[in-house]
Design an enzyme around this catalytic site. Structure first.
Site, PDB file in Angstrom:
ATOM      1  N   LEU A  36      -2.184  12.523   8.770  1.00 48.98           N
ATOM      2  CA  LEU A  36      -1.923  13.371   7.366  1.00 48.98           C
ATOM      3  C   LEU A  36      -0.864  12.544   6.534  1.00 48.98           C
ATOM      4  O   LEU A  36      -0.036  13.198   6.183  1.00 48.98           O
ATOM      5  CB  LEU A  36      -1.516  14.859   7.585  1.00 48.98           C
ATOM      6  N   ALA A  84      -6.278   4.291   9.018  1.00 51.38           N
ATOM      7  CA  ALA A  84      -5.960   3.082   8.431  1.00 51.38           C
ATOM      8  C   ALA A  84      -5.186   3.253   7.308  1.00 51.38           C
ATOM      9  O   ALA A  84      -5.525   4.514   6.453  1.00 51.38           O
ATOM     10  CB  ALA A  84      -7.211   2.268   8.228  1.00 51.38           C
ATOM     11  N   THR A 131     -14.372  -3.254   7.490  1.00 51.39           N
ATOM     12  CA  THR A 131     -14.695  -3.309   6.283  1.00 51.39           C
ATOM     13  C   THR A 131     -15.412  -4.753   6.121  1.00 51.39           C
ATOM     14  O   THR A 131     -15.187  -5.740   6.710  1.00 51.39           O
ATOM     15  CB  THR A 131     -13.540  -3.357   5.491  1.00 51.39           C
ATOM     16  N   ASP A 132     -16.058  -4.871   4.852  1.00 51.04           N
ATOM     17  CA  ASP A 132     -16.729  -6.324   4.689  1.00 51.04           C
ATOM     18  C   ASP A 132     -15.537  -7.065   4.026  1.00 51.04           C
ATOM     19  O   ASP A 132     -15.737  -8.435   4.071  1.00 51.04           O
ATOM     20  CB  ASP A 132     -18.002  -6.170   3.656  1.00 51.04           C
ATOM     21  N   GLU A 133     -14.510  -6.770   3.775  1.00 57.75           N
ATOM     22  CA  GLU A 133     -13.215  -7.408   3.064  1.00 57.75           C
ATOM     23  C   GLU A 133     -12.871  -8.492   4.003  1.00 57.75           C
ATOM     24  O   GLU A 133     -12.275  -9.596   3.667  1.00 57.75           O
ATOM     25  CB  GLU A 133     -12.233  -6.424   2.637  1.00 57.75           C
ATOM     26  N   TYR A 156      -4.396  -6.032   2.992  1.00 57.32           N
ATOM     27  CA  TYR A 156      -5.179  -4.981   3.719  1.00 57.32           C
ATOM     28  C   TYR A 156      -6.258  -5.762   4.464  1.00 57.32           C
ATOM     29  O   TYR A 156      -6.452  -5.390   5.851  1.00 57.32           O
ATOM     30  CB  TYR A 156      -5.845  -4.271   2.617  1.00 57.32           C
ATOM     31  N   LYS A 160      -7.059  -5.649   8.845  1.00 50.53           N
ATOM     32  CA  LYS A 160      -8.146  -4.949   9.059  1.00 50.53           C
ATOM     33  C   LYS A 160      -8.796  -6.541   9.938  1.00 50.53           C
ATOM     34  O   LYS A 160      -9.347  -5.938  11.173  1.00 50.53           O
ATOM     35  CB  LYS A 160      -9.276  -4.752   7.949  1.00 50.53           C
TER      36      LYS A 160
HETATM   37  P1  NAD Z   1      -8.693   7.004   3.693  1.00 50.47           P
HETATM   38  O1  NAD Z   1      -7.242   6.208   3.254  1.00 50.47           O
HETATM   39  O2  NAD Z   1      -9.226   7.733   2.632  1.00 50.47           O
HETATM   40  O3  NAD Z   1      -8.190   7.812   4.955  1.00 50.47           O
HETATM   41  C1  NAD Z   1      -7.660   7.178   6.055  1.00 50.47           C
HETATM   42  C2  NAD Z   1      -7.200   8.285   7.174  1.00 50.47           C
HETATM   43  O4  NAD Z   1      -6.334   7.769   8.355  1.00 50.47           O
HETATM   44  C3  NAD Z   1      -6.067   9.372   6.455  1.00 50.47           C
HETATM   45  O5  NAD Z   1      -6.573  10.666   6.941  1.00 50.47           O
HETATM   46  C4  NAD Z   1      -4.640   9.137   7.129  1.00 50.47           C
HETATM   47  O6  NAD Z   1      -3.978  10.394   7.168  1.00 50.47           O
HETATM   48  C5  NAD Z   1      -5.197   8.593   8.149  1.00 50.47           C
HETATM   49  N1  NAD Z   1      -3.883   7.901   8.755  1.00 50.47           N
HETATM   50  C6  NAD Z   1      -3.409   6.759   8.148  1.00 50.47           C
HETATM   51  N2  NAD Z   1      -2.366   6.148   8.783  1.00 50.47           N
HETATM   52  C7  NAD Z   1      -2.466   6.753   9.839  1.00 50.47           C
HETATM   53  C8  NAD Z   1      -1.486   6.802  11.261  1.00 50.47           C
HETATM   54  N3  NAD Z   1      -0.616   5.861  11.358  1.00 50.47           N
HETATM   55  N4  NAD Z   1      -2.087   7.607  12.243  1.00 50.47           N
HETATM   56  C9  NAD Z   1      -2.981   8.466  12.121  1.00 50.47           C
HETATM   57  N5  NAD Z   1      -3.835   8.822  11.054  1.00 50.47           N
HETATM   58  C10 NAD Z   1      -3.528   7.754  10.029  1.00 50.47           C
HETATM   59  O7  NAD Z   1      -9.562   5.767   4.163  1.00 50.47           O
HETATM   60  P2  NAD Z   1     -11.108   5.695   3.965  1.00 50.47           P
HETATM   61  O8  NAD Z   1     -11.447   5.188   2.951  1.00 50.47           O
HETATM   62  O9  NAD Z   1     -11.696   6.997   4.474  1.00 50.47           O
HETATM   63  O10 NAD Z   1     -11.460   4.556   5.391  1.00 50.47           O
HETATM   64  C11 NAD Z   1     -11.607   4.797   6.614  1.00 50.47           C
HETATM   65  C12 NAD Z   1     -11.935   3.698   7.352  1.00 50.47           C
HETATM   66  O11 NAD Z   1     -12.884   2.890   6.793  1.00 50.47           O
HETATM   67  C13 NAD Z   1     -10.613   2.599   7.343  1.00 50.47           C
HETATM   68  O12 NAD Z   1     -10.640   1.921   8.554  1.00 50.47           O
HETATM   69  C14 NAD Z   1     -11.011   1.576   6.300  1.00 50.47           C
HETATM   70  O13 NAD Z   1     -10.477   0.434   6.359  1.00 50.47           O
HETATM   71  C15 NAD Z   1     -12.574   1.748   6.793  1.00 50.47           C
HETATM   72  N6  NAD Z   1     -13.616   1.393   5.515  1.00 50.47           N
HETATM   73  C16 NAD Z   1     -13.429   1.776   4.185  1.00 50.47           C
HETATM   74  C17 NAD Z   1     -14.169   1.716   3.315  1.00 50.47           C
HETATM   75  C18 NAD Z   1     -13.959   2.359   1.799  1.00 50.47           C
HETATM   76  O14 NAD Z   1     -14.968   1.859   0.959  1.00 50.47           O
HETATM   77  N7  NAD Z   1     -13.320   3.389   1.592  1.00 50.47           N
HETATM   78  C19 NAD Z   1     -15.165   0.861   3.376  1.00 50.47           C
HETATM   79  C20 NAD Z   1     -15.334  -0.104   4.599  1.00 50.47           C
HETATM   80  C21 NAD Z   1     -14.556   0.337   5.587  1.00 50.47           C
HETATM   81  O1  DAU Z   2     -15.063  -3.611   0.556  1.00 56.01           O
HETATM   82  C1  DAU Z   2     -14.804  -2.377   1.218  1.00 56.01           C
HETATM   83  C2  DAU Z   2     -13.294  -1.767   0.688  1.00 56.01           C
HETATM   84  O2  DAU Z   2     -13.761  -1.119  -0.341  1.00 56.01           O
HETATM   85  C3  DAU Z   2     -12.561  -1.029   1.837  1.00 56.01           C
HETATM   86  O3  DAU Z   2     -12.319  -1.779   3.070  1.00 56.01           O
HETATM   87  C4  DAU Z   2     -11.433  -0.438   1.075  1.00 56.01           C
HETATM   88  O4  DAU Z   2     -10.860   0.310   2.161  1.00 56.01           O
HETATM   89  C5  DAU Z   2     -11.615   0.170   0.015  1.00 56.01           C
HETATM   90  O5  DAU Z   2     -10.456   0.780  -0.713  1.00 56.01           O
HETATM   91  C6  DAU Z   2     -12.320  -0.662  -1.035  1.00 56.01           C
HETATM   92  O6  DAU Z   2     -11.755  -1.670  -1.457  1.00 56.01           O
HETATM   93  P1  DAU Z   2     -11.646  -2.194  -2.983  1.00 56.01           P
HETATM   94  O7  DAU Z   2     -10.424  -2.859  -3.319  1.00 56.01           O
HETATM   95  O8  DAU Z   2     -12.942  -2.818  -3.344  1.00 56.01           O
HETATM   96  O9  DAU Z   2     -11.884  -0.606  -3.760  1.00 56.01           O
HETATM   97  P2  DAU Z   2     -10.998  -0.182  -5.043  1.00 56.01           P
HETATM   98  O10 DAU Z   2     -11.780   0.954  -5.487  1.00 56.01           O
HETATM   99  O11 DAU Z   2      -9.723  -0.258  -5.054  1.00 56.01           O
HETATM  100  O12 DAU Z   2     -11.580  -1.199  -6.137  1.00 56.01           O
HETATM  101  C7  DAU Z   2     -12.789  -1.664  -6.502  1.00 56.01           C
HETATM  102  C8  DAU Z   2     -13.142  -2.599  -7.494  1.00 56.01           C
HETATM  103  O13 DAU Z   2     -12.659  -2.204  -8.641  1.00 56.01           O
HETATM  104  C9  DAU Z   2     -12.176  -4.016  -7.260  1.00 56.01           C
HETATM  105  O14 DAU Z   2     -12.871  -4.927  -7.876  1.00 56.01           O
HETATM  106  C10 DAU Z   2     -10.832  -3.589  -8.026  1.00 56.01           C
HETATM  107  C11 DAU Z   2     -11.351  -2.761  -9.155  1.00 56.01           C
HETATM  108  N1  DAU Z   2     -10.401  -1.903  -9.732  1.00 56.01           N
HETATM  109  C12 DAU Z   2      -9.823  -1.063  -8.853  1.00 56.01           C
HETATM  110  C13 DAU Z   2      -9.129  -0.052  -9.226  1.00 56.01           C
HETATM  111  C14 DAU Z   2      -8.288   0.999  -8.482  1.00 56.01           C
HETATM  112  C15 DAU Z   2     -10.122  -1.933 -11.015  1.00 56.01           C
HETATM  113  O15 DAU Z   2     -10.711  -2.550 -11.924  1.00 56.01           O
HETATM  114  N2  DAU Z   2      -9.386  -0.789 -11.824  1.00 56.01           N
HETATM  115  C16 DAU Z   2      -8.698  -0.024 -11.058  1.00 56.01           C
HETATM  116  O16 DAU Z   2      -7.749   0.945 -11.386  1.00 56.01           O
END
Ligand code: NAD
Ligand code: DAU
Length: 348
Positions: A36, A84, A131-133, A156, A160
């Site tokens: 949390l 994460a 992630t694809d990153e 980040y 990962k």
């Molecule tokens: P998020 O930031 O919304 O959620 C992360 C969760 O992990 C939170 O509930 C947080 O409390 C928990 N957490 C963080 N540090 C912790 C710790 N030390 N111990 C236990 N719990 C902890 O993240 P998300 O966007 O839901 O992403 C989830 C996973 O999917 C991540 O591994 C991320 O790299 C991956 N991912 C995310 C995206 C995306 O677009 N959001 C895309 C591809 C992969």
């Molecule tokens: O590709 C998967 C990833 O996508 C995950 O692994 C990450 O956890 C997730 O956060 C996400 O990363 P991005 O950096 O791509 O997401 P974000 O929403 O932060 O940004 C999306 C795009 O928009 C990126 O090119 C940055 C841009 N951006 C982002 C923010 C927050 C803006 O232009 N303005 C903004 O305020």
């Protein structure tokens, strides 16, 4: 009964994965282990928190002693690891937090599982959600496949990538049963409003600027979060041991076009004159090290496991906007910080 420990289940994607498993598999017991942090919100799971096949455990994966004792006590058969630090911008200002949770935390989980499974891996699985990153950036053409070399650029994505390498190293070194998924950008309900889409929804509702980094021509490949949860379910159950699967929906958008589409749908749904929300678009300083383009080749999961997303982007975006409009209390609690009291109310 199969016991599955899902980490990060109070977060954005994790909450959808927990719900999918709790609803779909009444014969499984789902443990949601989450620290949390600011990103964890148990209000995301209000609808399933009383289910008999669900248990929440508040714990930090960076604490190896606590994690080991939880594994010894609950003896999970499988782990789906999502916990994460997930926001690229935060990783630029505080890289160490990303090393601690994403790298050390992952190794702590691998060790805890390895210790209780004691080289008997029949029926066991560690599913690492990535992630694809990790692949770095594409130019104007091409797609990331499972064979694309890792080339992370942000703290980040470096953290990962490191965690992915550890997971594969445990497979190669110890025969540990793993599967890795690398997904593109997710969007949908419960997305924390620091990320582009929910930030823009929140700002449109509050008539605040929509910050577009650089020239807005950066490209991301967007997948509806429930379709990511469905893909995780599929790979968890049917993916090959030691395998990797890219997850995506062949849905690339330049940021500026995506935000303009969002503005259009928001104006329609809010009954505002066309063009109102787009006036809030503001170009701001670029993110350092900003990757130009991500795009997933999802052929492997499509062909091997028959995976297809269930919604188009237009449908998914519409569902997402409707969710935020119908759940403004969720957004208010997140922006006021009140969501962090939910744990105390429910679990004290
Ligand atoms: P998020 O930031 O919304 O959620 C992360 C969760 O992990 C939170 O509930 C947080 O409390 C928990 N957490 C963080 N540090 C912790 C710790 N030390 N111990 C236990 N719990 C902890 O993240 P998300 O966007 O839901 O992403 C989830 C996973 O999917 C991540 O591994 C991320 O790299 C991956 N991912 C995310 C995206 C995306 O677009 N959001 C895309 C591809 C992969
Ligand atoms: O590709 C998967 C990833 O996508 C995950 O692994 C990450 O956890 C997730 O956060 C996400 O990363 P991005 O950096 O791509 O997401 P974000 O929403 O932060 O940004 C999306 C795009 O928009 C990126 O090119 C940055 C841009 N951006 C982002 C923010 C927050 C803006 O232009 N303005 C903004 O305020």
């Amino acid at each position: 009964m199969k016991k599955i420990l899902i980490t990060g289940g109070a977060g954005f994607i994790g909450s959808h994965v927990v719900r999918e498993f709790v609803n779909k598999y009444p014969d499984y017991h789902i443990f949601n282990l989450d620290a949390l942090t600011y990103a964890g919100n148990l209000e995301n799971l209000r609808d399933i928190e009383d289910r008999p096949n669900y248990t929440f455990i508040k714990a930090d994966i960076t604490d190896s002693t606590v994690i080991s004792s939880i594994f010894i006590e609950h003896q999970p058969d499988a782990v789906i690891h999502l916990a994460a630090e997930s926001h690229v911008d935060r990783s630029i200002t505080d890289p160490l937090a990303f090393v601690m949770t994403n790298v050390i935390g992952t190794v702590n989980l691998l060790n805890a599982a390895k210790d209780i499974w004691k080289d008997n891996y029949e029926g066991k699985r560690f599913h690492h959600v990535s992630t694809d990153e990790v692949y770095g950036t594409l130019g104007s053409t091409g797609l990331f496949t499972e064979n694309t070399a890792y080339d992370p650029h942000s703290p980040y994505s470096a953290s990962k990538a490191s965690s992915d390498h550890f997971v594969r190293a445990y497979h190669d070194t110890y025969g540990f049963p793993v599967v890795v998924t690398n997904c593109s950008n997710n969007y949908g309900p419960n997305h924390f409003p620091e990320k582009l889409i929910p930030l823009c929804i929140h700002n449109i509702l509050n008539n605040k600027p929509l910050p577009i980094y650089g020239d807005g021509k950066f490209t991301r490949d967007w997948l509806f979060v429930i379709d990511h949860a469905r893909a995780i379910d599929l790979v968890f159950h049917r993916g090959a041991n030691g395998g990797s699967y890219n997850i995506g929906g062949f849905n690339e958008w330049q940021n500026i076009d995506l935000v303009r589409e969002l503005c259009k749908q928001m104006d329609e749904k809010l009954g505002r004159p066309a063009g109102t929300s787009a006036q809030l678009i503001t170009f701001v300083k670029d993110r350092p090290g900003h990757d130009l383009r991500y795009a997933i080749d999802a052929s492997k999961i499509n062909e091997e496991l028959g995976y297809q997303p269930s919604v188009t982007f237009q449908e998914g975006l519409s569902i997402t906007i409707d969710w935020y409009l119908n759940n403004q209390e969720w957004l208010d609690h997140v922006t006021s910080g009140d969501y962090q009291n939910y744990y105390a109310k429910q679990y004290s």
